[in-house]
Motif scaffolding. Structure first.
Motif, PDB file in Angstrom:
ATOM      1  N   SER A 170     -15.663  13.888  -4.681  1.00  0.00           N
ATOM      2  CA  SER A 170     -14.676  15.117  -5.027  1.00  0.00           C
ATOM      3  C   SER A 170     -13.424  14.603  -5.318  1.00  0.00           C
ATOM      4  CB  SER A 170     -14.124  15.655  -3.282  1.00  0.00           C
ATOM      5  OG  SER A 170     -13.709  14.513  -2.587  1.00  0.00           O
ATOM      6  N   ARG A 171     -12.814  15.424  -6.081  1.00  0.00           N
ATOM      7  CA  ARG A 171     -11.304  15.174  -6.526  1.00  0.00           C
ATOM      8  C   ARG A 171     -10.464  15.105  -5.795  1.00  0.00           C
ATOM      9  NH1 ARG A 171      -7.671  19.135  -8.548  1.00  0.00           N
ATOM     10  NH2 ARG A 171      -5.960  18.123 -10.031  1.00  0.00           N
ATOM     11  N   LEU A 172      -9.475  14.234  -5.829  1.00  0.00           N
ATOM     12  CA  LEU A 172      -8.614  13.888  -4.916  1.00  0.00           C
ATOM     13  C   LEU A 172      -7.082  14.028  -5.469  1.00  0.00           C
ATOM     14  CD1 LEU A 172      -7.443  12.286  -2.462  1.00  0.00           C
ATOM     15  CD2 LEU A 172      -7.568  10.059  -3.742  1.00  0.00           C
ATOM     16  N   VAL A 173      -6.206  14.714  -4.735  1.00  0.00           N
ATOM     17  CA  VAL A 173      -4.908  14.823  -4.891  1.00  0.00           C
ATOM     18  C   VAL A 173      -4.070  14.339  -3.767  1.00  0.00           C
ATOM     19  CG1 VAL A 173      -3.026  16.755  -5.546  1.00  0.00           C
ATOM     20  CG2 VAL A 173      -5.443  17.213  -6.449  1.00  0.00           C
ATOM     21  N   LEU A 197     -10.759   7.369   4.799  1.00  0.00           N
ATOM     22  CA  LEU A 197     -11.120   8.815   4.670  1.00  0.00           C
ATOM     23  C   LEU A 197     -10.673   9.510   3.270  1.00  0.00           C
ATOM     24  CD1 LEU A 197     -11.807   8.388   7.630  1.00  0.00           C
ATOM     25  CD2 LEU A 197     -11.049  10.697   7.884  1.00  0.00           C
ATOM     26  N   GLY A 198      -9.296   9.319   3.147  1.00  0.00           N
ATOM     27  CA  GLY A 198      -8.654  10.270   2.067  1.00  0.00           C
ATOM     28  C   GLY A 198      -8.820   9.451   0.669  1.00  0.00           C
ATOM     29  N   VAL A 199      -9.071   8.295   0.699  1.00  0.00           N
ATOM     30  CA  VAL A 199      -9.357   7.571  -0.543  1.00  0.00           C
ATOM     31  C   VAL A 199     -10.918   7.361  -1.026  1.00  0.00           C
ATOM     32  CG1 VAL A 199      -8.918   5.877  -2.446  1.00  0.00           C
ATOM     33  CG2 VAL A 199      -7.143   7.076  -0.892  1.00  0.00           C
ATOM     34  N   LEU A 200     -11.445   6.295  -0.075  1.00  0.00           N
ATOM     35  CA  LEU A 200     -12.794   5.797  -0.334  1.00  0.00           C
ATOM     36  C   LEU A 200     -13.720   7.037   0.194  1.00  0.00           C
ATOM     37  CD1 LEU A 200     -12.660   2.399   1.396  1.00  0.00           C
ATOM     38  CD2 LEU A 200     -12.243   3.139  -1.019  1.00  0.00           C
ATOM     39  N   GLY A 201     -13.407   7.913   0.744  1.00  0.00           N
ATOM     40  CA  GLY A 201     -14.227   9.107   0.991  1.00  0.00           C
ATOM     41  C   GLY A 201     -14.178   9.976   0.025  1.00  0.00           C
ATOM     42  N   ALA A 238       0.902  -1.259   0.069  1.00  0.00           N
ATOM     43  CA  ALA A 238      -0.164   0.209  -0.049  1.00  0.00           C
ATOM     44  C   ALA A 238       0.883   1.224   0.063  1.00  0.00           C
ATOM     45  CB  ALA A 238      -1.006   0.079   1.052  1.00  0.00           C
ATOM     46  N   GLY A 239       1.707   1.426  -0.969  1.00  0.00           N
ATOM     47  CA  GLY A 239       2.343   2.464  -1.161  1.00  0.00           C
ATOM     48  C   GLY A 239       1.280   3.796  -1.621  1.00  0.00           C
ATOM     49  N   ALA A 240       2.100   5.057  -1.825  1.00  0.00           N
ATOM     50  CA  ALA A 240       1.259   6.066  -2.518  1.00  0.00           C
ATOM     51  C   ALA A 240       1.211   5.873  -3.830  1.00  0.00           C
ATOM     52  CB  ALA A 240       1.608   7.497  -1.861  1.00  0.00           C
ATOM     53  N   THR A 241       0.340   5.079  -4.411  1.00  0.00           N
ATOM     54  CA  THR A 241       0.305   4.883  -5.918  1.00  0.00           C
ATOM     55  C   THR A 241      -1.103   4.540  -6.345  1.00  0.00           C
ATOM     56  OG1 THR A 241       0.432   2.416  -5.742  1.00  0.00           O
ATOM     57  CG2 THR A 241       2.380   3.750  -5.747  1.00  0.00           C
ATOM     58  N   LEU A 242      -1.327   4.583  -7.786  1.00  0.00           N
ATOM     59  CA  LEU A 242      -2.602   4.428  -8.162  1.00  0.00           C
ATOM     60  C   LEU A 242      -2.960   3.008  -8.295  1.00  0.00           C
ATOM     61  CD1 LEU A 242      -2.665   6.760 -11.569  1.00  0.00           C
ATOM     62  CD2 LEU A 242      -4.069   6.974  -9.482  1.00  0.00           C
ATOM     63  N   GLU A 243      -1.800   2.540  -8.299  1.00  0.00           N
ATOM     64  CA  GLU A 243      -1.998   0.778  -8.012  1.00  0.00           C
ATOM     65  C   GLU A 243      -2.580   0.483  -6.650  1.00  0.00           C
ATOM     66  OE1 GLU A 243       0.859   1.410 -11.269  1.00  0.00           O
ATOM     67  OE2 GLU A 243       0.624   1.922  -9.423  1.00  0.00           O
ATOM     68  N   THR A 244      -2.295   1.010  -5.692  1.00  0.00           N
ATOM     69  CA  THR A 244      -3.018   0.974  -4.330  1.00  0.00           C
ATOM     70  C   THR A 244      -4.418   1.084  -4.429  1.00  0.00           C
ATOM     71  OG1 THR A 244      -0.841   1.301  -3.037  1.00  0.00           O
ATOM     72  CG2 THR A 244      -2.929   1.128  -1.766  1.00  0.00           C
ATOM     73  N   VAL A 245      -4.704   2.293  -4.988  1.00  0.00           N
ATOM     74  CA  VAL A 245      -6.356   2.665  -5.264  1.00  0.00           C
ATOM     75  C   VAL A 245      -7.043   1.481  -6.022  1.00  0.00           C
ATOM     76  CG1 VAL A 245      -7.884   4.209  -5.864  1.00  0.00           C
ATOM     77  CG2 VAL A 245      -5.572   4.927  -4.879  1.00  0.00           C
ATOM     78  N   ALA A 246      -6.504   1.138  -6.964  1.00  0.00           N
ATOM     79  CA  ALA A 246      -7.117  -0.061  -7.856  1.00  0.00           C
ATOM     80  C   ALA A 246      -7.182  -1.416  -7.101  1.00  0.00           C
ATOM     81  CB  ALA A 246      -6.118  -0.351  -9.172  1.00  0.00           C
ATOM     82  N   HIS A 284      -4.295  15.498   0.223  1.00  0.00           N
ATOM     83  CA  HIS A 284      -3.710  15.237   1.812  1.00  0.00           C
ATOM     84  C   HIS A 284      -2.102  14.130   0.932  1.00  0.00           C
ATOM     85  CE1 HIS A 284      -4.537  10.652   1.525  1.00  0.00           C
ATOM     86  NE2 HIS A 284      -5.586  11.070   0.890  1.00  0.00           N
ATOM     87  N   GLY A 285      -1.271  13.689   1.885  1.00  0.00           N
ATOM     88  CA  GLY A 285      -0.195  13.016   1.264  1.00  0.00           C
ATOM     89  C   GLY A 285      -0.141  12.100   2.607  1.00  0.00           C
ATOM     90  N   LEU A 286      -1.142  11.381   3.016  1.00  0.00           N
ATOM     91  CA  LEU A 286      -0.928  10.358   4.149  1.00  0.00           C
ATOM     92  C   LEU A 286      -0.916   9.013   3.876  1.00  0.00           C
ATOM     93  CD1 LEU A 286      -3.965  12.091   6.307  1.00  0.00           C
ATOM     94  CD2 LEU A 286      -1.562  12.400   6.359  1.00  0.00           C
ATOM     95  N   PRO A 287      -0.295   8.111   4.512  1.00  0.00           N
ATOM     96  CA  PRO A 287      -0.086   6.467   4.275  1.00  0.00           C
ATOM     97  C   PRO A 287      -1.260   5.870   3.757  1.00  0.00           C
ATOM     98  CG  PRO A 287       1.150   7.200   5.983  1.00  0.00           C
ATOM     99  CD  PRO A 287       0.187   8.394   5.837  1.00  0.00           C
ATOM    100  N   LEU A 288      -1.381   5.111   2.820  1.00  0.00           N
ATOM    101  CA  LEU A 288      -2.474   4.405   2.146  1.00  0.00           C
ATOM    102  C   LEU A 288      -2.941   2.925   2.986  1.00  0.00           C
ATOM    103  CD1 LEU A 288      -2.823   5.234  -1.386  1.00  0.00           C
ATOM    104  CD2 LEU A 288      -3.431   6.727   0.579  1.00  0.00           C
ATOM    105  N   PHE A 289      -2.279   2.994   4.180  1.00  0.00           N
ATOM    106  CA  PHE A 289      -2.463   1.475   4.827  1.00  0.00           C
ATOM    107  C   PHE A 289      -3.198   1.778   6.406  1.00  0.00           C
ATOM    108  CE2 PHE A 289       2.100   2.981   5.003  1.00  0.00           C
ATOM    109  CZ  PHE A 289       2.061   3.142   6.439  1.00  0.00           C
ATOM    110  N   HIS A 290      -3.756   3.139   6.545  1.00  0.00           N
ATOM    111  CA  HIS A 290      -4.378   3.442   7.728  1.00  0.00           C
ATOM    112  C   HIS A 290      -5.843   4.190   7.445  1.00  0.00           C
ATOM    113  CE1 HIS A 290      -1.101   2.938  10.670  1.00  0.00           C
ATOM    114  NE2 HIS A 290      -0.427   3.667   9.934  1.00  0.00           N
ATOM    115  N   VAL A 291      -6.566   4.339   8.337  1.00  0.00           N
ATOM    116  CA  VAL A 291      -7.830   4.701   7.982  1.00  0.00           C
ATOM    117  C   VAL A 291      -7.812   6.140   7.567  1.00  0.00           C
ATOM    118  CG1 VAL A 291     -10.078   5.600   9.495  1.00  0.00           C
ATOM    119  CG2 VAL A 291      -9.107   3.273   9.919  1.00  0.00           C
ATOM    120  N   HIS A 292      -7.019   6.923   8.298  1.00  0.00           N
ATOM    121  CA  HIS A 292      -7.117   8.512   7.779  1.00  0.00           C
ATOM    122  C   HIS A 292      -6.754   8.471   6.264  1.00  0.00           C
ATOM    123  CE1 HIS A 292      -5.683  12.643   9.276  1.00  0.00           C
ATOM    124  NE2 HIS A 292      -6.576  12.791   8.289  1.00  0.00           N
TER     125      HIS A 292
END
Length: 478
Positions: free
Chosen positions: A216-219, A206-210, A53-61, A194-202
């Motif tokens: 909303s657009r996500l950066v 919140l930051g991707v699934l939200g 779960a790095g900060a990548t589009l692959e993690t989101v996919a 945001h620039g938070l890790p993608l292996f936690h709730v925040h």
């Protein structure tokens, strides 16, 4: 029973070529669904799967693909050591699935019989997530209660032993995101940064699934640097106290956020000087919120309501909180509501122990609730409630007093055994040009004298985890 639709905007919202931007790479909803569909086809029929779960589009996919297929996702921290990584994979029974974002596939549950985010995505049909045999304290033995599979299995930091897998359902996620959207007036017109890790709730829930639920657009900035936040041009920003502290220290970056609508801080208490610094430099008093992996976010200040330094707002709709019996109004925060987890993976005893006899979740955090319903978090019961000379002292209160001194950059306060007092207050600080005696006297002028530190240790930096929380168990003995 049909599942709760979760990624409603991803399926039904208006698309745009840069709906998501992660560490400089952008994609549309259509592109994300194609990549997630390819993941869903690969993992369909598994009990669970893990993803780096790095900060990548692959993690989101990968996460979206798991939701489409109805297969629990186990995010792995990219910097996890070999022992932690082996434990998570062994405990969850999951294998790591590599993701190629360039791969595309349609995923139709009607075509291959798999559950999806749109049809029965929460039902397991008897399957379990990995080696799961835990359930809620109400006696449900299946993961998620009633035989449902979790959407995510997030591993806790393991401060009191090996990390435990927290099973989170899509129903809990949907309830929490909807409550936060109302509290923060979060809409599809926002750009979330945001620039938070993608292996936690925040960062992930919140930051991707939200963003995928609200539309909303996500950066995602890759790393949460002040410069990256300033350049993103967002209306809604998420950060942890470490991020906001760095923003305040970079006045130019802070002033660039003045055009935002809302700054949100969480995952650890926001020091009062950082709160006031943000307000002065950006024109925005930050919104603080409170939550845990096991409960998601349960308490928050509101976009249209008062915000006070040191307070985290009021309970979200559907959440009920209480303070365990205490003569001075400070005690363990306990709660009930629809955002609670569905148990620790494979640990029914630990799950049962996390609830009171009458079914309230024990947060392990010490708090006080003001007459207006606003919550103040004092700290963890295990480390932050200090009992000294018959007084109950919250470590956070002393830390804020220390941070008010202009020479102090960081502070962590603990209780150490003391033959006479029971515990004495020990402060670890990162500071320049000030003595221990000066700091002790400074605290005594701001708080009751019995709350002053008895000992002060100076460090180059405080030990912190990936979310910026001080790790008090790693502080050196003095």
């Amino acid at each position: 029973m049909a599942s709760v639709p979760l990624l409603t905007a991803l399926h039904d919202g208006p698309d745009r070529p840069d709906a998501l931007r992660v560490d400089g790479r952008a994609c549309s909803y259509e592109e994300l669904l194609g990549a997630a569909g390819a993941v869903a086809r690969r993992v369909s029929g598994r009990d669970a799967f893990a993803v780096e779960a790095g900060a990548t589009l692959e993690t989101v996919a990968a996460v979206v693909g798991g939701l489409l297929a109805g297969v629990p996702v186990v995010p792995l921290a990219p910097d996890a050591g070999p022992d932690e990584r082996a434990h998570v994979l062994r405990d969850s029974g999951a294998e790591v699935v590599a993701v190629d974002f360039a791969e595309r596939a349609d995923f139709s549950p009607a075509a291959d019989g798999a559950r999806s985010d749109r049809v029965d995505g929460a039902r397991a049909d008897g399957a379990r997530a990995g080696r799961a045999d835990g359930g809620r304290a109400d006696g449900a033995g299946e993961p998620g209660g009633g035989g449902k599979r979790p959407a995510l299995v997030l591993y806790t930091s393991g401060t009191t032993g090996p990390p435990k897998g927290v099973m989170i359902s899509r129903e809990a996620i949907a309830a929490d995101l909807d409550a936060l959207a109302r509290a923060w007036q979060w809409t599809a017109d926002d750009t979330l940064v945001h620039g938070l890790p993608l292996f936690h709730v925040h960062g992930l829930v919140l930051g991707v699934l939200g963003a995928l639920r609200v539309g909303s657009r996500l950066v995602h900035t890759g790393r949460p640097t002040p410069a990256a936040y300033a350049a993103a041009g967002g209306s809604l920003y998420f950060g942890v106290p470490t991020v906001w502290h760095r923003v305040v220290r970079d006045g130019e970056a802070a002033r660039a956020l003045s055009g935002a609508r809302l700054l949100v801080s969480g995952s650890a208490p926001l020091p009062v000087p950082v709160f006031t610094g943000l307000a002065e430099l950006t024109g925005h008093e930050p919104v603080e919120r409170y939550g845990m992996t096991e409960s998601l976010i349960t308490v928050s200040a509101r976009a249209d309501g008062p915000r006070r330094p040191g307070a985290v707002g009021t309970a979200l709709p559907g959440i009920t909180t209480r303070i365990a019996e205490s003569a001075d109004g400070i005690g363990e925060l306990q709660l009930t509501g629809p955002t609670l987890f569905d148990g620790y993976l494979g640990r029914p005893e630990a799950t049962a122990a996390s609830y009171t006899e009458d079914g309230w979740f024990r947060t392990g955090d010490i708090a006080a609730i003001d007459p207006d319903g606003s919550h103040r978090i004092v700290g963890r019961a295990s480390t932050d409630l200090i009992k000294s000379g018959g007084y109950r002292i919250g470590a956070g209160e002393v830390e804020n007093a220390l941070l008010a001194h202009p020479a102090v950059r960081e502070a962590a306060v603990v209780g150490a055994p003391h033959a006479d007092l029971g515990q004495e207050i020990v402060a670890y600080v990162v500071a320049d040009g000030v003595s221990a005696t000066e700091l002790t006297d400074f605290v005594a002028t701001r708080l009751s004298v019995h709350k002053r530190p008895r000992r002060v240790a100076f460090l180059g930096e405080l030990p912190r985890n990936a979310m910026g929380k001080p790790q008090k168990r790693l502080l050196p003995p003095i």
